[in-house]
Motif scaffolding. Structure first.
Motif, PDB file in Angstrom:
ATOM      1  N   PRO A  34       0.831  -1.203   0.000  1.00 16.54           N
ATOM      2  CA  PRO A  34       0.000   0.000   0.000  1.00 16.54           C
ATOM      3  C   PRO A  34       0.864   1.252   0.000  1.00 16.54           C
ATOM      4  O   PRO A  34       2.006   1.224   0.478  1.00 16.54           O
ATOM      5  CB  PRO A  34      -0.783  -0.128   1.302  1.00 16.54           C
ATOM      6  N   PRO A  35       0.338   2.356  -0.504  1.00 15.85           N
ATOM      7  CA  PRO A  35       1.111   3.603  -0.490  1.00 15.85           C
ATOM      8  C   PRO A  35       1.313   4.101   0.936  1.00 15.85           C
ATOM      9  O   PRO A  35       0.528   3.805   1.829  1.00 15.85           O
ATOM     10  CB  PRO A  35       0.251   4.577  -1.289  1.00 15.85           C
ATOM     11  N   PHE A  36       2.396   4.843   1.150  1.00 12.72           N
ATOM     12  CA  PHE A  36       2.712   5.336   2.488  1.00 12.72           C
ATOM     13  C   PHE A  36       3.424   6.681   2.412  1.00 12.72           C
ATOM     14  O   PHE A  36       3.978   7.047   1.378  1.00 12.72           O
ATOM     15  CB  PHE A  36       3.585   4.328   3.248  1.00 12.72           C
ATOM     16  N   ASP A  37       3.409   7.396   3.530  1.00 15.70           N
ATOM     17  CA  ASP A  37       4.148   8.645   3.714  1.00 15.70           C
ATOM     18  C   ASP A  37       5.021   8.489   4.945  1.00 15.70           C
ATOM     19  O   ASP A  37       4.638   7.813   5.901  1.00 15.70           O
ATOM     20  CB  ASP A  37       3.208   9.836   3.958  1.00 15.70           C
ATOM     21  N   ALA A  51      -1.740   3.856   3.796  1.00 13.71           N
ATOM     22  CA  ALA A  51      -3.126   3.833   3.334  1.00 13.71           C
ATOM     23  C   ALA A  51      -3.606   2.382   3.288  1.00 13.71           C
ATOM     24  O   ALA A  51      -3.147   1.597   2.463  1.00 13.71           O
ATOM     25  CB  ALA A  51      -3.244   4.473   1.952  1.00 13.71           C
ATOM     26  N   VAL A  52      -4.506   2.041   4.209  1.00 20.25           N
ATOM     27  CA  VAL A  52      -5.000   0.662   4.320  1.00 20.25           C
ATOM     28  C   VAL A  52      -6.530   0.642   4.257  1.00 20.25           C
ATOM     29  O   VAL A  52      -7.188   0.015   5.091  1.00 20.25           O
ATOM     30  CB  VAL A  52      -4.486  -0.021   5.609  1.00 20.25           C
ATOM     31  N   ALA A  53      -7.082   1.302   3.265  1.00 21.40           N
ATOM     32  CA  ALA A  53      -8.534   1.387   3.137  1.00 21.40           C
ATOM     33  C   ALA A  53      -9.138  -0.011   3.054  1.00 21.40           C
ATOM     34  O   ALA A  53      -8.637  -0.880   2.347  1.00 21.40           O
ATOM     35  CB  ALA A  53      -8.901   2.176   1.884  1.00 21.40           C
ATOM     36  N   GLU A  97       2.559  -6.830   2.640  1.00 27.53           N
ATOM     37  CA  GLU A  97       3.593  -6.748   3.673  1.00 27.53           C
ATOM     38  C   GLU A  97       4.537  -5.634   3.268  1.00 27.53           C
ATOM     39  O   GLU A  97       5.104  -5.666   2.170  1.00 27.53           O
ATOM     40  CB  GLU A  97       4.354  -8.062   3.821  1.00 27.53           C
ATOM     41  N   ARG A  98       4.683  -4.662   4.128  1.00 26.11           N
ATOM     42  CA  ARG A  98       5.547  -3.503   3.863  1.00 26.11           C
ATOM     43  C   ARG A  98       6.597  -3.463   4.965  1.00 26.11           C
ATOM     44  O   ARG A  98       6.267  -3.544   6.136  1.00 26.11           O
ATOM     45  CB  ARG A  98       4.701  -2.234   3.847  1.00 26.11           C
ATOM     46  N   ARG A  99       7.872  -3.352   4.586  1.00 25.42           N
ATOM     47  CA  ARG A  99       8.973  -3.328   5.553  1.00 25.42           C
ATOM     48  C   ARG A  99       9.641  -1.956   5.545  1.00 25.42           C
ATOM     49  O   ARG A  99       9.835  -1.368   4.483  1.00 25.42           O
ATOM     50  CB  ARG A  99      10.010  -4.395   5.228  1.00 25.42           C
ATOM     51  N   PHE A 100       9.971  -1.490   6.755  1.00 21.73           N
ATOM     52  CA  PHE A 100      10.664  -0.215   6.919  1.00 21.73           C
ATOM     53  C   PHE A 100      11.929  -0.463   7.720  1.00 21.73           C
ATOM     54  O   PHE A 100      11.873  -1.035   8.812  1.00 21.73           O
ATOM     55  CB  PHE A 100       9.780   0.796   7.663  1.00 21.73           C
ATOM     56  N   GLN A 101      13.063  -0.035   7.191  1.00 17.44           N
ATOM     57  CA  GLN A 101      14.335  -0.144   7.905  1.00 17.44           C
ATOM     58  C   GLN A 101      14.414   1.021   8.881  1.00 17.44           C
ATOM     59  O   GLN A 101      14.314   2.175   8.480  1.00 17.44           O
ATOM     60  CB  GLN A 101      15.494  -0.078   6.904  1.00 17.44           C
ATOM     61  N   LEU A 118      -3.391   4.112   8.535  1.00 18.55           N
ATOM     62  CA  LEU A 118      -2.676   3.578   9.683  1.00 18.55           C
ATOM     63  C   LEU A 118      -1.509   4.512   9.972  1.00 18.55           C
ATOM     64  O   LEU A 118      -0.675   4.755   9.097  1.00 18.55           O
ATOM     65  CB  LEU A 118      -2.152   2.171   9.371  1.00 18.55           C
ATOM     66  N   THR A 119      -1.472   5.098  11.166  1.00 19.77           N
ATOM     67  CA  THR A 119      -0.366   5.984  11.538  1.00 19.77           C
ATOM     68  C   THR A 119       0.462   5.296  12.608  1.00 19.77           C
ATOM     69  O   THR A 119      -0.068   4.777  13.587  1.00 19.77           O
ATOM     70  CB  THR A 119      -0.859   7.349  12.059  1.00 19.77           C
ATOM     71  N   ILE A 120       1.774   5.296  12.392  1.00 23.26           N
ATOM     72  CA  ILE A 120       2.715   4.683  13.317  1.00 23.26           C
ATOM     73  C   ILE A 120       3.695   5.768  13.737  1.00 23.26           C
ATOM     74  O   ILE A 120       4.415   6.323  12.899  1.00 23.26           O
ATOM     75  CB  ILE A 120       3.466   3.516  12.655  1.00 23.26           C
ATOM     76  N   ASP A 121       3.709   6.097  15.025  1.00 21.75           N
ATOM     77  CA  ASP A 121       4.610   7.116  15.553  1.00 21.75           C
ATOM     78  C   ASP A 121       5.892   6.458  16.035  1.00 21.75           C
ATOM     79  O   ASP A 121       5.861   5.473  16.775  1.00 21.75           O
ATOM     80  CB  ASP A 121       3.952   7.886  16.695  1.00 21.75           C
ATOM     81  N   LEU A 122       7.011   7.017  15.617  1.00 20.94           N
ATOM     82  CA  LEU A 122       8.331   6.512  15.969  1.00 20.94           C
ATOM     83  C   LEU A 122       9.092   7.571  16.741  1.00 20.94           C
ATOM     84  O   LEU A 122       8.985   8.762  16.446  1.00 20.94           O
ATOM     85  CB  LEU A 122       9.117   6.147  14.712  1.00 20.94           C
TER      86      LEU A 122
END
Length: 151
Positions: A34-37, A51-53, A97-101, A118-122
């Motif tokens: 999915p697309p992401f920012d 974006a997980v509509a 499945e989306r991976r972020f380093q 979906l918002t993920i705060d780091l």
């Protein structure tokens, strides 16, 4: 698609950024679903928005392990009697499945799902021992004088 930039001059003048340049060279991934920012909220606070509509909380899995953040989603099977008769299907509901380093000392603070995003705060929390600190010049002279007095 291969990245057409030559990172060799930058590799020569940096130390410890090999993983960054490897990542930049290999970003030609064909799957962009999915697309992401990714945004920087403050110096040590970041947010990933995916974006997980069409996905519900229990259909999304977020896993943080060492320096890798994995976001995956799988639609639950439809119940019997709930068969949908779509005339057109434009909302992607395929598994992903989306991976972020993640950089060192970055941890996931929280995650929320609202309005199909979906918002993920780091947060980056560098341990006190790893932060820069001043080194006194001539500090070894005091240690030598203390040893002479003790002898």
């Amino acid at each position: 698609m291969r990245n057409s930039l030559d990172w060799t001059p930058y590799r020569r003048s940096t130390v410890g950024f090999d993983r960054l340049f490897d990542f930049l060279e290999n970003t030609g991934s064909a799957d962009n679903y999915p697309p992401f920012d990714i945004e920087k909220i403050a110096d040590d606070h970041f947010r990933i928005t995916v974006a997980v509509a069409g996905f519900k909380n229990d259909e999304i899995d977020i896993t943080a392990q060492q320096n890798m953040l994995t976001v995956s989603g799988r639609k639950a099977a439809t119940k019997e009697g709930e068969e949908r008769k779509l005339l057109y299907s434009g909302i992607a509901t395929r598994a992903f499945e989306r991976r972020f380093q993640l950089a060192d000392f970055v941890r996931v603070e929280r995650a929320d799902l609202a309005d199909g995003l979906l918002t993920i705060d780091l947060v980056r929390e560098v341990p006190e021992a790893m932060k820069p600190h001043k080194i006194a010049i001539g500090g070894t002279q005091h240690v030598l004088e203390d040893k002479k007095e003790a002898a």
